[in-house]
Design a protein around this motif. Structure first.
Motif, short mmCIF file in Angstrom:
data_model
loop_
_atom_site.label_atom_id
_atom_site.label_comp_id
_atom_site.label_asym_id
_atom_site.label_seq_id
_atom_site.Cartn_x
_atom_site.Cartn_y
_atom_site.Cartn_z
N GLY A 143 0.04 7.68 6.77
CA GLY A 143 -1.33 7.34 6.41
C GLY A 143 -2.18 7.15 7.64
N ARG A 189 4.59 9.85 2.76
CA ARG A 189 3.73 10.51 3.73
C ARG A 189 3.20 9.47 4.70
NH1 ARG A 189 -1.46 12.02 -0.03
NH2 ARG A 189 -1.71 9.98 -1.02
N ALA A 242 0.83 -1.21 0.00
CA ALA A 242 0.00 0.00 0.00
C ALA A 242 0.86 1.26 0.00
CB ALA A 242 -0.94 0.00 1.20
N GLU A 243 1.92 1.28 0.81
CA GLU A 243 2.79 2.46 0.85
C GLU A 243 3.52 2.63 -0.47
OE1 GLU A 243 6.23 4.62 3.57
OE2 GLU A 243 5.34 2.74 4.27
N ARG A 244 3.97 1.52 -1.04
CA ARG A 244 4.65 1.56 -2.35
C ARG A 244 3.69 2.12 -3.41
NH1 ARG A 244 4.65 -2.09 -6.67
NH2 ARG A 244 6.42 -1.79 -8.05
N ASN A 245 2.46 1.62 -3.44
CA ASN A 245 1.49 2.10 -4.42
C ASN A 245 1.21 3.59 -4.23
OD1 ASN A 245 1.31 -0.45 -5.52
ND2 ASN A 245 -0.55 -0.99 -4.40
N ASP A 246 1.08 4.02 -2.98
CA ASP A 246 0.86 5.44 -2.70
C ASP A 246 2.03 6.27 -3.22
OD1 ASP A 246 -0.60 7.67 -1.42
OD2 ASP A 246 1.15 7.71 -0.09
N TYR A 247 3.25 5.80 -2.97
CA TYR A 247 4.41 6.55 -3.45
C TYR A 247 4.43 6.58 -4.99
CZ TYR A 247 9.00 8.19 -4.53
OH TYR A 247 10.01 8.94 -5.05
N VAL A 286 2.02 6.50 -7.09
CA VAL A 286 0.97 7.37 -7.63
C VAL A 286 1.26 8.83 -7.32
CG1 VAL A 286 -1.47 8.03 -7.38
CG2 VAL A 286 -0.84 5.61 -7.59
N ASN A 287 1.63 9.13 -6.06
CA ASN A 287 1.76 10.52 -5.62
C ASN A 287 3.18 11.06 -5.63
OD1 ASN A 287 -1.11 11.07 -4.86
ND2 ASN A 287 -0.73 9.24 -3.63
#
Length: 107
Positions: free
Chosen positions: A24, A22, A10-15, A17-18
């Protein structure tokens, strides 16, 4: 300078994309980064030996401008026998501006 952090899918996917690191929901209000790759590997090994299985799937190798990093408030501490730094949530935007690039590897 290189810093290392193990992250969940999840953190990898967030990074990805954005393009920022940060905090969460339901996480610490800071990010911790090891100063050596072996520290991350030992951290993961230690978790598994204690039968704690965090969702870490990836390793980020973060190349960061050291001069820029030194302008940001951060704590240096020993974390699981290794040197790490902690960046508070409020300082993460500045930290992100200091990143030159991030390499990603599966752990």
């Amino acid at each position: 300078m290189k810093l290392f952090r193990t992250v969940s899918e999840a953190e990898r996917n967030d990074y990805n994309v954005n393009k920022i690191l940060r905090t969460g929901r339901n996480t610490l209000e800071a990010k911790q980064f090891f100063k050596s790759e072996i520290a991350v590997q030992e951290f993961i090994r230690s978790c598994k030996s204690q039968r704690y299985f965090p969702p870490y799937k990836h390793l980020f190798t973060i190349d960061i401008d050291e001069h820029c990093l030194n302008q940001i408030p951060h704590d240096e501490q020993e974390l699981d026998r290794f040197t790490a730094i902690t960046i508070s949530e409020v300082d993460l935007p500045q930290f992100n501006n200091c990143i030159n690039f991030v390499e990603q590897h599966v752990v």
